[in-house]
Design a protein around this motif. Structure first.
Motif, PDB file in Angstrom:
ATOM      1  N   THR A 118       0.831  -1.211   0.000  1.00 55.39           N
ATOM      2  CA  THR A 118       0.000   0.000   0.000  1.00 55.39           C
ATOM      3  C   THR A 118       0.860   1.253   0.000  1.00 55.39           C
ATOM      4  N   GLU A 119       1.929   1.230   0.801  1.00 58.19           N
ATOM      5  CA  GLU A 119       2.828   2.388   0.871  1.00 58.19           C
ATOM      6  C   GLU A 119       3.527   2.621  -0.464  1.00 58.19           C
ATOM      7  N   LEU A 120       3.995   1.561  -1.094  1.00 55.39           N
ATOM      8  CA  LEU A 120       4.724   1.686  -2.353  1.00 55.39           C
ATOM      9  C   LEU A 120       3.811   2.132  -3.495  1.00 55.39           C
ATOM     10  N   ARG A 121       2.542   1.776  -3.414  1.00 57.77           N
ATOM     11  CA  ARG A 121       1.598   2.208  -4.460  1.00 57.77           C
ATOM     12  C   ARG A 121       1.427   3.727  -4.450  1.00 57.77           C
ATOM     13  N   LYS A 122       1.663   4.368  -3.301  1.00 56.69           N
ATOM     14  CA  LYS A 122       1.562   5.825  -3.214  1.00 56.69           C
ATOM     15  C   LYS A 122       2.599   6.495  -4.111  1.00 56.69           C
ATOM     16  N   TYR A 123       3.683   5.785  -4.392  1.00 59.77           N
ATOM     17  CA  TYR A 123       4.774   6.346  -5.186  1.00 59.77           C
ATOM     18  C   TYR A 123       4.606   6.046  -6.677  1.00 59.77           C
ATOM     19  N   ASP A 124       3.468   5.404  -7.033  1.00 55.02           N
ATOM     20  CA  ASP A 124       3.172   5.057  -8.430  1.00 55.02           C
ATOM     21  C   ASP A 124       4.161   4.056  -9.011  1.00 55.02           C
ATOM     22  N   ILE A 125       4.699   3.213  -8.150  1.00 61.66           N
ATOM     23  CA  ILE A 125       5.581   2.134  -8.615  1.00 61.66           C
ATOM     24  C   ILE A 125       4.720   1.053  -9.267  1.00 61.66           C
ATOM     25  N   GLU A 126       5.196   0.481 -10.362  1.00 63.62           N
ATOM     26  CA  GLU A 126       4.424  -0.520 -11.090  1.00 63.62           C
ATOM     27  C   GLU A 126       4.128  -1.733 -10.208  1.00 63.62           C
ATOM     28  N   GLU A 127       2.955  -2.304 -10.412  1.00 62.31           N
ATOM     29  CA  GLU A 127       2.492  -3.396  -9.559  1.00 62.31           C
ATOM     30  C   GLU A 127       3.434  -4.598  -9.602  1.00 62.31           C
ATOM     31  N   GLN A 128       3.983  -4.907 -10.770  1.00 62.41           N
ATOM     32  CA  GLN A 128       4.880  -6.060 -10.863  1.00 62.41           C
ATOM     33  C   GLN A 128       6.148  -5.854 -10.038  1.00 62.41           C
ATOM     34  N   ASP A 129       6.601  -4.593  -9.947  1.00 63.97           N
ATOM     35  CA  ASP A 129       7.775  -4.296  -9.123  1.00 63.97           C
ATOM     36  C   ASP A 129       7.434  -4.385  -7.638  1.00 63.97           C
ATOM     37  N   ILE A 130       6.210  -3.986  -7.284  1.00 58.25           N
ATOM     38  CA  ILE A 130       5.767  -4.087  -5.889  1.00 58.25           C
ATOM     39  C   ILE A 130       5.668  -5.546  -5.468  1.00 58.25           C
ATOM     40  N   ILE A 131       5.142  -6.377  -6.356  1.00 55.89           N
ATOM     41  CA  ILE A 131       5.047  -7.814  -6.064  1.00 55.89           C
ATOM     42  C   ILE A 131       6.438  -8.413  -5.893  1.00 55.89           C
ATOM     43  N   GLU A 132       7.378  -7.944  -6.721  1.00 58.18           N
ATOM     44  CA  GLU A 132       8.753  -8.462  -6.645  1.00 58.18           C
ATOM     45  C   GLU A 132       9.392  -8.163  -5.294  1.00 58.18           C
ATOM     46  N   ILE A 133       9.283  -6.910  -4.810  1.00 61.63           N
ATOM     47  CA  ILE A 133       9.917  -6.574  -3.530  1.00 61.63           C
ATOM     48  C   ILE A 133       9.184  -7.255  -2.383  1.00 61.63           C
ATOM     49  N   ALA A 134       7.881  -7.475  -2.530  1.00 65.90           N
ATOM     50  CA  ALA A 134       7.125  -8.184  -1.495  1.00 65.90           C
ATOM     51  C   ALA A 134       7.654  -9.607  -1.321  1.00 65.90           C
ATOM     52  N   GLU A 135       8.001 -10.229  -2.427  1.00 64.99           N
ATOM     53  CA  GLU A 135       8.563 -11.586  -2.373  1.00 64.99           C
ATOM     54  C   GLU A 135       9.972 -11.565  -1.791  1.00 64.99           C
ATOM     55  N   ILE A 136      10.731 -10.519  -2.145  1.00 63.38           N
ATOM     56  CA  ILE A 136      12.117 -10.412  -1.668  1.00 63.38           C
ATOM     57  C   ILE A 136      12.177 -10.278  -0.151  1.00 63.38           C
ATOM     58  N   VAL A 137      11.353  -9.383   0.423  1.00 64.85           N
ATOM     59  CA  VAL A 137      11.435  -9.142   1.866  1.00 64.85           C
ATOM     60  C   VAL A 137      11.015 -10.360   2.680  1.00 64.85           C
ATOM     61  N   GLN A 138      10.217 -11.229   2.073  1.00 70.41           N
ATOM     62  CA  GLN A 138       9.784 -12.421   2.800  1.00 70.41           C
ATOM     63  C   GLN A 138      10.837 -13.524   2.809  1.00 70.41           C
ATOM     64  N   GLU A 139      11.805 -13.403   1.909  1.00 70.83           N
ATOM     65  CA  GLU A 139      12.852 -14.423   1.857  1.00 70.83           C
ATOM     66  C   GLU A 139      14.226 -13.895   2.257  1.00 70.83           C
ATOM     67  N   GLU A 140      14.355 -12.558   2.362  1.00 67.76           N
ATOM     68  CA  GLU A 140      15.648 -11.953   2.656  1.00 67.76           C
ATOM     69  C   GLU A 140      15.566 -11.150   3.953  1.00 67.76           C
ATOM     70  N   ASN A 141      16.560 -11.301   4.818  1.00 68.49           N
ATOM     71  CA  ASN A 141      16.590 -10.592   6.092  1.00 68.49           C
ATOM     72  C   ASN A 141      17.618  -9.464   6.074  1.00 68.49           C
ATOM     73  N   LEU A 142      17.500  -8.546   7.047  1.00 73.92           N
ATOM     74  CA  LEU A 142      18.526  -7.522   7.228  1.00 73.92           C
ATOM     75  C   LEU A 142      19.779  -8.168   7.787  1.00 73.92           C
ATOM     76  N   ASP A 143      20.938  -7.512   7.589  1.00 75.38           N
ATOM     77  CA  ASP A 143      22.161  -8.047   8.179  1.00 75.38           C
ATOM     78  C   ASP A 143      22.261  -7.601   9.633  1.00 75.38           C
ATOM     79  N   GLU A 144      23.384  -7.899  10.273  1.00 75.03           N
ATOM     80  CA  GLU A 144      23.540  -7.603  11.698  1.00 75.03           C
ATOM     81  C   GLU A 144      23.533  -6.108  12.008  1.00 75.03           C
ATOM     82  N   ASN A 145      23.784  -5.278  10.977  1.00 70.56           N
ATOM     83  CA  ASN A 145      23.762  -3.829  11.161  1.00 70.56           C
ATOM     84  C   ASN A 145      22.465  -3.192  10.672  1.00 70.56           C
ATOM     85  N   ASN A 146      21.453  -4.028  10.464  1.00 71.61           N
ATOM     86  CA  ASN A 146      20.141  -3.575   9.973  1.00 71.61           C
ATOM     87  C   ASN A 146      20.210  -2.980   8.573  1.00 71.61           C
ATOM     88  N   ASN A 147      21.197  -3.414   7.776  1.00 66.91           N
ATOM     89  CA  ASN A 147      21.287  -2.991   6.381  1.00 66.91           C
ATOM     90  C   ASN A 147      20.484  -3.935   5.497  1.00 66.91           C
TER      91      ASN A 147
END
Length: 321
Positions: free
Chosen positions: A248-277
């Motif tokens: 919902t937040e990313l849609r405010k920036y008019d980012i294409e839906e396919q790109d939003i779906i892509e990052i949604a999948e990424i965050v569910q499989e990828e974690n931050l490192d020990e420095n929160n990067n």
């Protein structure tokens, strides 16, 4: 431009709306316009953006980026890099090392941005710390590292996000377009120089006032944020581990839906490192979105920045700013 009798603002606008056109072109044209009408404020601004800034006096905040301090330390059976809290340094280092200042002219900035986009390994900028500044850093390290053996600092560097090169271009292009459109609405898009000079003092004051509300009013002072003149703010309402609130937040920036779906999948499989990067996939996704924005692909808001996207993504992990 036709000649010294008139100045065609539409040519500058054409340069600005074409993201593939170097910013040197509209800046040079506006510098020329400033000399025709003898507007020193416009001349000074465009000259500094073309040639670069020589000092921190009147340095624009959109050319600054936050940076981290990394020290290489060595002790008994140990050698490693560690982040040193800049806030713990003594004056004036605690203030002097907080920000990176980009003094370069616009052509160098464009070149650095192009190299970064072509080589994903150049996502960060490293600047070595002079040897004479190491002792105060050593003092901080001794306070934060608990060990029975002595630890010595070998060398240190500051690290900044190289997305600032994209952000500077985006800021200048957007603000110049706003400036030119405001001038066009006031004086027309084909300005007759001789007619302008008949009331030069008042007309130049009008342009200076427009500059003060477009160019000089840069918002919250952090180029990696969006500024207070844009419609997008950093106050996102993203719930931890809630993919839908991130979308919902990313849609405010008019980012294409396919790109939003892509990052949604990424965050569910990828974690931050020990420095929160952010992880590599998330960083590459941000680069891709910024690249699309710079090329005018889709309807991505011009207010979108690297920090804005990173903040949104980190909000999913529960990291607040």
């Amino acid at each position: 431009m036709d000649n010294t009798n008139n100045f065609i603002l539409q040519e500058v606008i054409n340069d600005l709306v074409d993201s593939k056109t170097s910013l040197i072109s509209p800046l040079m044209k506006l510098n020329y316009f400033g000399r025709l009408i003898k507007n020193q404020e416009l001349i000074d601004f465009t000259s500094k953006e073309i040639k670069g800034y020589s000092s921190r006096d009147d340095f624009p905040e959109y050319r600054m980026a936050s940076q981290r301090l990394i020290a290489n330390v060595r002790g008994f059976m140990i050698e490693q890099d560690m982040e040193v809290p800049i806030s713990m340094l003594e004056e004036p280092f605690d203030i002097g090392l907080q920000k990176m200042y980009v003094f370069d002219g616009i052509e160098t900035i464009e070149k650095m941005a192009k190299e970064m986009l072509e080589d994903r390994s150049k996502n960060e900028i490293y600047r070595p710390i002079p040897m004479e500044m190491l002792p105060p850093i050593q003092t901080v390290i001794e306070k934060i590292v608990r060990t029975n053996s002595k630890i010595y600092i070998q060398h240190a560097k500051t690290v900044s996000n190289s997305h600032i090169f994209l952000e500077i271009q985006s800021h200048i292009r957007t603000k110049l377009l706003e400036l030119v459109m405001e001038i066009g609405e006031k004086f027309g898009y084909n300005i007759l120089i001789e007619s302008f000079k008949l009331n030069s003092l008042e007309n130049n004051q009008i342009i200076n006032n427009i500059m003060n509300t477009t160019i000089n009013n840069s918002g919250d002072g952090n180029i990696l944020n969006t500024g207070d003149n844009n419609n997008i703010s950093n106050s996102s309402k993203i719930i931890k581990n809630d993919v839908e609130s991130l979308k919902t937040e990313l849609r405010k920036y008019d980012i294409e839906e396919q790109d939003i779906i892509e990052i949604a999948e990424i965050v569910q499989e990828e974690n931050l490192d020990e420095n929160n990067n952010l992880g590599e996939k998330s960083r590459n996704w941000i680069l891709k979105i910024l690249d699309k924005s710079m090329q005018g692909i889709g309807k991505i808001s011009t207010a979108v920045s690297a920090n804005l996207l990173a903040t949104a993504i980190k909000g999913y992990y529960g990291i607040e700013f």
